[in-house]
Every structure is written in structure tokens, then in C-alpha cells.
Design a protein around this motif. Structure first.
Motif, PDB file in Angstrom:
ATOM      1  N   UNK A  20       0.852  -1.187   0.000  1.00  0.00           N
ATOM      2  CA  UNK A  20       0.000   0.000   0.000  1.00  0.00           C
ATOM      3  C   UNK A  20       0.891   1.241   0.000  1.00  0.00           C
ATOM      4  N   UNK A  21       0.493   2.258  -0.751  1.00  0.00           N
ATOM      5  CA  UNK A  21       1.293   3.486  -0.806  1.00  0.00           C
ATOM      6  C   UNK A  21       1.431   4.078   0.590  1.00  0.00           C
ATOM      7  N   UNK A  22       2.671   4.337   0.976  1.00  0.00           N
ATOM      8  CA  UNK A  22       2.990   4.960   2.262  1.00  0.00           C
ATOM      9  C   UNK A  22       2.425   6.376   2.257  1.00  0.00           C
ATOM     10  N   UNK A  65      -8.501   8.748   1.538  1.00  0.00           N
ATOM     11  CA  UNK A  65      -9.821   8.135   1.426  1.00  0.00           C
ATOM     12  C   UNK A  65      -9.772   6.643   1.102  1.00  0.00           C
ATOM     13  N   UNK A  66      -8.997   6.276   0.094  1.00  0.00           N
ATOM     14  CA  UNK A  66      -8.898   4.890  -0.362  1.00  0.00           C
ATOM     15  C   UNK A  66      -7.420   4.626  -0.652  1.00  0.00           C
ATOM     16  N   UNK A  67      -6.874   3.488  -0.226  1.00  0.00           N
ATOM     17  CA  UNK A  67      -5.446   3.250  -0.468  1.00  0.00           C
ATOM     18  C   UNK A  67      -5.132   2.957  -1.936  1.00  0.00           C
ATOM     19  N   UNK A  68      -3.970   3.438  -2.356  1.00  0.00           N
ATOM     20  CA  UNK A  68      -3.420   3.065  -3.659  1.00  0.00           C
ATOM     21  C   UNK A  68      -2.432   1.931  -3.413  1.00  0.00           C
ATOM     22  N   UNK A  69      -2.226   1.106  -4.436  1.00  0.00           N
ATOM     23  CA  UNK A  69      -1.386  -0.080  -4.268  1.00  0.00           C
ATOM     24  C   UNK A  69      -0.307  -0.157  -5.348  1.00  0.00           C
ATOM     25  N   UNK A  70       0.652  -1.009  -5.056  1.00  0.00           N
ATOM     26  CA  UNK A  70       1.773  -1.236  -5.961  1.00  0.00           C
ATOM     27  C   UNK A  70       1.318  -1.472  -7.396  1.00  0.00           C
TER      28      UNK A  70
END
Length: 133
Positions: A20-22, A65-70
């Protein structure tokens, strides 16, 4: 230009152990979009420094709001919302398709390179920024 969009891909280095993006890296994505917007307007940061001014973040308000991912492809927007004598505000979003993942309001101040004190934005730049609001 009104709303500037800059594409970003999430690299492994942008994420935590869970992919998950830090949280702090969203700020880096915002910074890149603001820099690229200024570049698209004809202003390079190093040239501005040579002319005696720098733009620095004065304040920031962020909502995650919503996680971004690799490995996801994201869009980062930069939209000028307010231009004052020595500062200007951006409303920014990071999106994945139609989903808003993160949004923020960033105030950027103009400083004198030598004194690091607030300085009026040069009139030609101020006018161009106002035209983008």
C-alpha cells in the motif's frame, strides 16, 4: 489549463510492506503535479531560484480516502483555487479511474531566496496564476 493532470505509476519503493502506498508519498505525488503544472506554464523552479524566488509549501490539509497499491496507474490533479500577493492555493486529488483516493489543499508561499522571507509573487507570474483560477 484550469485543471492540470499528471499520470503517476506506483512503484514498489512508494509502498509499505503490505504493498500500500505509504502516506507521505501521496505528498510527493502532489509535489510532482504542481511542479509539472508550473513547468507547463513556462516556469522552471531552477530559473525562478536564479531570479531570486522560490515556492515552498506553507501549509497542507490532506484527506486519505482509499489506499493506492503497488503498480497501479494514478492521475494526480493540480487546480489553482486562490492567488494572493505572496501565496497561492492548489486543490489536488489523486484518482484511480473515477475513484478519489486522496485529496488535499496546499498553500504555496513565495520566498526570497536570500532571506527566506515572504516576497510578492512577480506580477507576470501572479497574473498568469490568476488566469488559471
Amino acid at each position: 489549463m484550469k485543471k492540470f493532470i499528471w499520470p503517476v505509476r506506483v512503484y514498489y519503493e512508494d509502498t509499505d510492506a503490505g504493498g500500500v502506498v505509504y502516506y507521505a508519498n501521496y505528498l510527493k505525488f502532489f509535489e510532482r503535479a504542481r511542479t509539472e503544472m508550473l513547468r507547463a506554464m513556462g516556469y522552471e523552479q531552477d530559473q525562478l531560484m536564479a531570479e531570486g524566488i522560490i515556492f515552498v509549501v506553507r501549509s497542507i490539509q490532506v484527506d486519505y480516502l482509499i489506499p493506492a497499491r503497488f503498480n497501479e496507474q494514478l492521475q494526480v490533479s493540480a487546480d489553482l483555487s486562490l492567488v494572493k500577493k505572496a501565496s497561492f492555493d492548489f486543490e489536488q486529488q489523486i484518482t484511480r479511474g473515477d475513484e478519489v483516493l486522496c485529496k488535499g489543499i496546499i498553500r504555496v508561499a513565495c520566498l526570497d531566496v536570500q532571506t527566506m522571507r515572504p516576497k510578492a509573487i512577480p506580477e507576470n507570474i501572479q497574473e498568469q496564476l490568476k488566469n488559471e483560477c
